[in-house]
Design a protein around this motif. Structure first.
Motif, PDB file in Angstrom:
ATOM      1  N   GLN A 119       0.847  -1.197   0.000  1.00  0.00           N
ATOM      2  CA  GLN A 119       0.000   0.000   0.000  1.00  0.00           C
ATOM      3  C   GLN A 119       0.881   1.245   0.000  1.00  0.00           C
ATOM      4  O   GLN A 119       0.596   2.237  -0.651  1.00  0.00           O
ATOM      5  CB  GLN A 119      -0.893  -0.023   1.247  1.00  0.00           C
ATOM      6  N   ARG A 120       2.006   1.142   0.748  1.00  0.00           N
ATOM      7  CA  ARG A 120       2.917   2.293   0.859  1.00  0.00           C
ATOM      8  C   ARG A 120       4.310   1.782   1.218  1.00  0.00           C
ATOM      9  O   ARG A 120       4.440   0.810   1.976  1.00  0.00           O
ATOM     10  CB  ARG A 120       2.404   3.228   1.955  1.00  0.00           C
ATOM     11  N   ILE A 121       5.323   2.415   0.673  1.00  0.00           N
ATOM     12  CA  ILE A 121       6.705   2.136   1.077  1.00  0.00           C
ATOM     13  C   ILE A 121       7.297   3.448   1.562  1.00  0.00           C
ATOM     14  O   ILE A 121       7.205   4.467   0.869  1.00  0.00           O
ATOM     15  CB  ILE A 121       7.550   1.597  -0.098  1.00  0.00           C
ATOM     16  N   VAL A 122       7.885   3.418   2.754  1.00  0.00           N
ATOM     17  CA  VAL A 122       8.604   4.594   3.252  1.00  0.00           C
ATOM     18  C   VAL A 122      10.050   4.189   3.495  1.00  0.00           C
ATOM     19  O   VAL A 122      10.351   3.011   3.711  1.00  0.00           O
ATOM     20  CB  VAL A 122       7.957   5.183   4.528  1.00  0.00           C
ATOM     21  N   LEU A 123      10.938   5.163   3.466  1.00  0.00           N
ATOM     22  CA  LEU A 123      12.370   4.874   3.539  1.00  0.00           C
ATOM     23  C   LEU A 123      12.975   5.448   4.815  1.00  0.00           C
ATOM     24  O   LEU A 123      12.799   6.630   5.121  1.00  0.00           O
ATOM     25  CB  LEU A 123      13.068   5.481   2.308  1.00  0.00           C
ATOM     26  N   ALA A 124      13.674   4.575   5.541  1.00  0.00           N
ATOM     27  CA  ALA A 124      14.368   4.989   6.767  1.00  0.00           C
ATOM     28  C   ALA A 124      15.851   4.700   6.620  1.00  0.00           C
ATOM     29  O   ALA A 124      16.246   3.580   6.288  1.00  0.00           O
ATOM     30  CB  ALA A 124      13.803   4.240   7.976  1.00  0.00           C
ATOM     31  N   ALA A 125      16.696   5.706   6.858  1.00  0.00           N
ATOM     32  CA  ALA A 125      18.145   5.511   6.811  1.00  0.00           C
ATOM     33  C   ALA A 125      18.752   6.128   8.063  1.00  0.00           C
ATOM     34  O   ALA A 125      18.314   7.195   8.510  1.00  0.00           O
ATOM     35  CB  ALA A 125      18.741   6.180   5.569  1.00  0.00           C
ATOM     36  N   LEU A 126      19.737   5.435   8.622  1.00  0.00           N
ATOM     37  CA  LEU A 126      20.398   6.010   9.795  1.00  0.00           C
ATOM     38  C   LEU A 126      21.061   7.329   9.417  1.00  0.00           C
ATOM     39  O   LEU A 126      20.972   8.300  10.159  1.00  0.00           O
ATOM     40  CB  LEU A 126      21.439   5.026  10.348  1.00  0.00           C
ATOM     41  N   VAL A 127      21.706   7.361   8.251  1.00  0.00           N
ATOM     42  CA  VAL A 127      22.360   8.586   7.776  1.00  0.00           C
ATOM     43  C   VAL A 127      22.051   8.805   6.290  1.00  0.00           C
ATOM     44  O   VAL A 127      22.170   7.891   5.482  1.00  0.00           O
ATOM     45  CB  VAL A 127      23.894   8.504   7.929  1.00  0.00           C
ATOM     46  N   ASP A 128      21.661  10.018   5.964  1.00  0.00           N
ATOM     47  CA  ASP A 128      21.513  10.451   4.569  1.00  0.00           C
ATOM     48  C   ASP A 128      22.750  11.274   4.230  1.00  0.00           C
ATOM     49  O   ASP A 128      22.960  12.345   4.811  1.00  0.00           O
ATOM     50  CB  ASP A 128      20.227  11.285   4.450  1.00  0.00           C
ATOM     51  N   ARG A 129      23.592  10.751   3.330  1.00  0.00           N
ATOM     52  CA  ARG A 129      24.824  11.487   3.012  1.00  0.00           C
ATOM     53  C   ARG A 129      24.712  12.317   1.736  1.00  0.00           C
ATOM     54  O   ARG A 129      25.707  12.785   1.195  1.00  0.00           O
ATOM     55  CB  ARG A 129      26.031  10.533   2.922  1.00  0.00           C
ATOM     56  N   GLY A 130      23.485  12.517   1.245  1.00  0.00           N
ATOM     57  CA  GLY A 130      23.298  13.328   0.048  1.00  0.00           C
ATOM     58  C   GLY A 130      23.802  12.602  -1.186  1.00  0.00           C
ATOM     59  O   GLY A 130      23.955  11.386  -1.179  1.00  0.00           O
ATOM     60  N   GLY A 131      24.031  13.334  -2.271  1.00  0.00           N
ATOM     61  CA  GLY A 131      24.624  12.734  -3.466  1.00  0.00           C
ATOM     62  C   GLY A 131      23.660  11.941  -4.317  1.00  0.00           C
ATOM     63  O   GLY A 131      24.068  11.052  -5.073  1.00  0.00           O
ATOM     64  N   ARG A 132      22.392  12.262  -4.267  1.00  0.00           N
ATOM     65  CA  ARG A 132      21.398  11.472  -4.988  1.00  0.00           C
ATOM     66  C   ARG A 132      21.561  11.545  -6.506  1.00  0.00           C
ATOM     67  O   ARG A 132      21.858  12.604  -7.067  1.00  0.00           O
ATOM     68  CB  ARG A 132      19.991  11.949  -4.612  1.00  0.00           C
ATOM     69  N   GLU A 133      21.352  10.408  -7.158  1.00  0.00           N
ATOM     70  CA  GLU A 133      21.348  10.333  -8.622  1.00  0.00           C
ATOM     71  C   GLU A 133      19.986   9.895  -9.139  1.00  0.00           C
ATOM     72  O   GLU A 133      19.799   9.716 -10.337  1.00  0.00           O
ATOM     73  CB  GLU A 133      22.442   9.345  -9.090  1.00  0.00           C
ATOM     74  N   LEU A 134      19.073   9.676  -8.229  1.00  0.00           N
ATOM     75  CA  LEU A 134      17.704   9.279  -8.580  1.00  0.00           C
ATOM     76  C   LEU A 134      16.744  10.047  -7.674  1.00  0.00           C
ATOM     77  O   LEU A 134      17.140  10.495  -6.589  1.00  0.00           O
ATOM     78  CB  LEU A 134      17.518   7.764  -8.349  1.00  0.00           C
ATOM     79  N   PRO A 135      15.483  10.178  -8.090  1.00  0.00           N
ATOM     80  CA  PRO A 135      14.531  10.911  -7.259  1.00  0.00           C
ATOM     81  C   PRO A 135      14.057  10.061  -6.082  1.00  0.00           C
ATOM     82  O   PRO A 135      12.941   9.550  -6.053  1.00  0.00           O
ATOM     83  CB  PRO A 135      13.388  11.235  -8.244  1.00  0.00           C
ATOM     84  N   VAL A 136      14.942   9.919  -5.117  1.00  0.00           N
ATOM     85  CA  VAL A 136      14.682   9.109  -3.920  1.00  0.00           C
ATOM     86  C   VAL A 136      14.929  10.014  -2.713  1.00  0.00           C
ATOM     87  O   VAL A 136      15.890  10.788  -2.716  1.00  0.00           O
ATOM     88  CB  VAL A 136      15.649   7.903  -3.871  1.00  0.00           C
ATOM     89  N   ALA A 137      14.081   9.925  -1.711  1.00  0.00           N
ATOM     90  CA  ALA A 137      14.283  10.723  -0.496  1.00  0.00           C
ATOM     91  C   ALA A 137      13.974   9.869   0.722  1.00  0.00           C
ATOM     92  O   ALA A 137      13.112   8.992   0.671  1.00  0.00           O
ATOM     93  CB  ALA A 137      13.390  11.954  -0.517  1.00  0.00           C
ATOM     94  N   ALA A 138      14.684  10.135   1.797  1.00  0.00           N
ATOM     95  CA  ALA A 138      14.408   9.427   3.048  1.00  0.00           C
ATOM     96  C   ALA A 138      13.233  10.082   3.755  1.00  0.00           C
ATOM     97  O   ALA A 138      13.204  11.299   3.936  1.00  0.00           O
ATOM     98  CB  ALA A 138      15.642   9.458   3.945  1.00  0.00           C
ATOM     99  N   ASP A 139      12.251   9.269   4.123  1.00  0.00           N
ATOM    100  CA  ASP A 139      11.156   9.777   4.951  1.00  0.00           C
ATOM    101  C   ASP A 139      11.650   9.987   6.383  1.00  0.00           C
ATOM    102  O   ASP A 139      11.191  10.885   7.076  1.00  0.00           O
ATOM    103  CB  ASP A 139      10.001   8.770   4.950  1.00  0.00           C
ATOM    104  N   PHE A 140      12.569   9.120   6.801  1.00  0.00           N
ATOM    105  CA  PHE A 140      13.105   9.185   8.154  1.00  0.00           C
ATOM    106  C   PHE A 140      14.623   9.064   8.066  1.00  0.00           C
ATOM    107  O   PHE A 140      15.131   8.178   7.372  1.00  0.00           O
ATOM    108  CB  PHE A 140      12.570   8.034   9.010  1.00  0.00           C
ATOM    109  N   ALA A 141      15.347   9.946   8.757  1.00  0.00           N
ATOM    110  CA  ALA A 141      16.809   9.868   8.761  1.00  0.00           C
ATOM    111  C   ALA A 141      17.324  10.328  10.118  1.00  0.00           C
ATOM    112  O   ALA A 141      16.886  11.359  10.643  1.00  0.00           O
ATOM    113  CB  ALA A 141      17.395  10.741   7.651  1.00  0.00           C
ATOM    114  N   GLY A 142      18.256   9.553  10.694  1.00  0.00           N
ATOM    115  CA  GLY A 142      18.843   9.928  11.976  1.00  0.00           C
ATOM    116  C   GLY A 142      19.672  11.191  11.844  1.00  0.00           C
ATOM    117  O   GLY A 142      19.759  11.989  12.776  1.00  0.00           O
ATOM    118  N   ALA A 143      20.320  11.361  10.682  1.00  0.00           N
ATOM    119  CA  ALA A 143      21.116  12.559  10.417  1.00  0.00           C
ATOM    120  C   ALA A 143      21.269  12.749   8.929  1.00  0.00           C
ATOM    121  O   ALA A 143      21.226  11.783   8.167  1.00  0.00           O
ATOM    122  CB  ALA A 143      22.492  12.440  11.063  1.00  0.00           C
ATOM    123  N   ARG A 144      21.452  13.991   8.539  1.00  0.00           N
ATOM    124  CA  ARG A 144      21.803  14.314   7.146  1.00  0.00           C
ATOM    125  C   ARG A 144      23.188  14.935   7.197  1.00  0.00           C
ATOM    126  O   ARG A 144      23.419  15.897   7.922  1.00  0.00           O
ATOM    127  CB  ARG A 144      20.760  15.260   6.546  1.00  0.00           C
TER     128      ARG A 144
END
Ligand code: 5GP
Ligand code: MG
Length: 170
Positions: A119-144
């Motif tokens: 029904q839905r997929i959300v994304l959780a990452a401990l760290v988002d280090r930027g540098g995206r090459e695709l239209p992907v975003a973290a819904d939840f991130a411990g730090a950017r």
């Protein structure tokens, strides 16, 4: 939280992430956690334990799905993808340790759709280090985190299960 120095309290980042995921799943009845091997797997296990979702925990290995698999010449030690719950209609928290270009996430979403239609997929990452090459975003991130060229993140789990996170230069 945004940081440029190399002093991270990884346990604090985990607690931040846990709080975000808990809030994000409030009122969701059919939530499930799926970790991406290998860094996301133990993180997903820990989240599932802390969120009381142990019966709704799965794992994905994306080694063969990565679009740059051949280019990178990865030698994956392949672990089985294991999704022991019904994906159809589920709200799935996809978990990885570090989010970078977004290619691993894209591949993991492909795998999930082999199993059904969430029904839905959300994304959780401990760290988002930027540098995206695709239209992907973290819904939840411990730090950017903003890294300089040539830097990466070293994330270790100590013998006592505690996390440590440092910035490494090439
Ligand atoms: P992406 O596919 O978004 O480029 O990269 C994310 C994947 O590569 C994640 O599975 C993550 O484990 C790994 N990764 C990318 N950058 C780093 C990094 O700086 N440190 C660590 N530990 N893993 C990284
Ligand atoms: Mg990984």
């Amino acid at each position: 939280m945004s940081k440029t120095s190399d002093d991270f309290d990884a346990e604090a980042l985990y607690r931040t992430l846990l709080g975000q995921v808990r809030d994000g799943l409030a009122g969701v009845g059919d939530a499930a956690i799926v970790g991406i091997h290998s860094g996301g797997a133990w993180l997903a296990e820990r989240l599932a334990r802390d969120l009381d979702l142990n019966g709704r925990l799965g794992f994905i290995d994306v080694s063969f799905y990565r679009d740059d698999y051949a280019k990178k010449g990865l030698h994956p030690d392949v672990k089985p993808t294991h999704i022991p719950f019904n994906v159809d209609g589920a709200t799935i928290v996809l978990v990885d340790d570090v989010l970078f270009t977004g290619r691993t996430t894209r591949a993991a979403i492909n795998v999930l759709f082999d199993y059904g239609r969430p029904q839905r997929i959300v994304l959780a990452a401990l760290v988002d280090r930027g540098g995206r090459e695709l239209p992907v975003a973290a819904d939840f991130a411990g730090a950017r985190v903003t890294l300089k060229p040539g830097q990466s993140l070293a994330l270790l789990k100590n013998a006592d299960g505690q996390l440590s996170l440092t910035i490494e230069d090439d």
